[in-house]
Design an enzyme around this catalytic site. Structure first.
Site, PDB file in Angstrom:
ATOM      1  N   HIS B 120       0.845  -1.197   0.000  1.00  0.00           N
ATOM      2  CA  HIS B 120       0.000   0.000   0.000  1.00  0.00           C
ATOM      3  C   HIS B 120       0.874   1.238   0.000  1.00  0.00           C
ATOM      4  O   HIS B 120       2.027   1.208   0.420  1.00  0.00           O
ATOM      5  CB  HIS B 120      -0.896   0.031   1.248  1.00  0.00           C
ATOM      6  CG  HIS B 120      -1.879  -1.088   1.317  1.00  0.00           C
ATOM      7  ND1 HIS B 120      -3.141  -0.992   0.804  1.00  0.00           N
ATOM      8  CD2 HIS B 120      -1.801  -2.315   1.851  1.00  0.00           C
ATOM      9  CE1 HIS B 120      -3.789  -2.109   1.017  1.00  0.00           C
ATOM     10  NE2 HIS B 120      -3.000  -2.944   1.650  1.00  0.00           N
ATOM     11  N   LYS B 171      15.230  -4.816  -0.684  1.00  0.00           N
ATOM     12  CA  LYS B 171      15.879  -4.208  -1.843  1.00  0.00           C
ATOM     13  C   LYS B 171      16.613  -5.267  -2.655  1.00  0.00           C
ATOM     14  O   LYS B 171      16.774  -6.399  -2.206  1.00  0.00           O
ATOM     15  CB  LYS B 171      16.791  -3.050  -1.443  1.00  0.00           C
ATOM     16  CG  LYS B 171      17.714  -3.288  -0.308  1.00  0.00           C
ATOM     17  CD  LYS B 171      18.489  -2.015  -0.007  1.00  0.00           C
ATOM     18  CE  LYS B 171      19.490  -2.196   1.104  1.00  0.00           C
ATOM     19  NZ  LYS B 171      18.877  -2.405   2.412  1.00  0.00           N
TER      20      LYS B 171
END
Lengths: 124, 198
Positions: B120, B171
């Protein structure tokens, strides 16, 4: 489908506010009350645990010792695979990152990721 | 809070309600789960992979699915999972197929690996989980993902990388490195052997 467990009158112990969203496989251990405020979003595989254990007996380290309630404030966002431990209060507008084990209270508007926390109070 | 819900009446209300309650149901996925559920866990890996390719997922040759992965996603669900050949997908894996998950050749996913592709937007304090954001995940050839690790949306894992058990990868992971922790950081640069892959 949420999974529920607990002894006794478990249906009276869970209360969920308006506009909440729960992703797949949320687990509620309803030995004590779990109160979820309005506009809360919960990710996949999140567990709310309310059963507490006493660890003073060296012969058996986990002796069931009762329960403690959980409260989640308005607008909070709980990420995937978070474990919320008994007696914890998550503040309004708090954000909990994926896989975090929440063992102590989270202040309002605090973002938790790993062992780090950042306040979002000044952000918006 | 100035978030207002439009009020519908009569047929319109019924239509909106029906759409909201049935959106994202895939009869083919339900049938697949029912059939694959009959196969024993940790066994019949090839048969389960065959069932998944018959249902429309792209699964390479000799790939093993040790148990039925938990799958959810939007309309393009069946084209959003691509698994290469000679992979092993262990038990209790979770694939969030809102966006494309591409898994290369000879990849091993240990038990309980979760690959997410939707998150979100961080919104106002009254409603932190805002609009849904989707981004694809890519796992390079020969990578090894440890037990119960979580791969967050948009991450790309390089070839021959190792992700430690229990870590949260937020990442990109460079090829031939070992990462771990929460969030995952690089722990080691792995040696690249001169011998060619099988």
């Amino acid at each position: 489908m949420p999974r529920l467990s607990g002894t006794g009158d478990i249906s009276s112990r869970l209360s969920i506010g308006t506009y909440c969203g729960f992703n797949a496989r949320t687990y509620f251990e309803l030995e004590d009350t779990v109160t979820i405020g309005d506009h809360v979003a919960v990710g996949q595989d999140v567990a709310f645990l309310t059963r507490t254990y006493d660890n003073t007996n060296p012969a058996q380290r986990a002796v069931s010792s009762g329960s403690a309630p959980i409260e989640v404030g308005k607008g909070a966002w709980i990420g995937a695979r978070v474990t919320v431990m008994p007696g914890v209060r998550i503040g309004a507008g708090a954000v909990i990152g994926a896989s975090v084990v929440v063992a102590k209270d989270v202040p309002d508007n605090m973002l938790l990721m790993g062992s780090r926390s950042i306040s979002l109070a000044k952000w918006r | 809070m100035d978030r207002t819900e439009p009020k519908h009446t009569g047929w319109k209300r019924l239509k909106v309600l029906l759409y909201e309650e049935t959106f994202g149901i895939h009869p083919r996925l339900i049938a697949l789960n029912a059939m694959a559920g009959l196969l024993p866990r940790h066994k019949a890996g090839h048969a389960r992979a065959r069932l998944f390719s018959l249902a429309g997922f792209q699964i390479g040759a000799r790939t093993l699915l040790e148990a039925t992965p938990k799958i959810n996603g939007g309309n393009a669900l069946f084209s959003n999972l691509v698994i290469g050949r000679d992979c092993t997908i262990e038990v209790d894996c979770v694939f969030d197929l809102e966006e494309k998950i591409t898994i290369g050749k000879r990849v091993t996913l240990s038990p309980g690996v979760m690959i997410l592709t939707s998150t979100h937007e961080l919104d106002i304090r009254e409603h932190r989980a805002g609009a849904v954001q989707r981004s694809p995940v890519n796992v390079g050839d020969g990578a090894w993902l440890g037990a119960r690790c979580t791969i967050l949306p948009g991450v790309s894992i390089g070839e021959g990388a190792i992700v430690n058990p229990g870590s949260v990868v937020n990442k990109d992971v460079a090829p031939h490195t070992r990462v771990g922790g929460m969030p995952a950081i690089q722990l080691e640069v792995l040696q690249q052997s001169a011998t060619s892959a099988p």
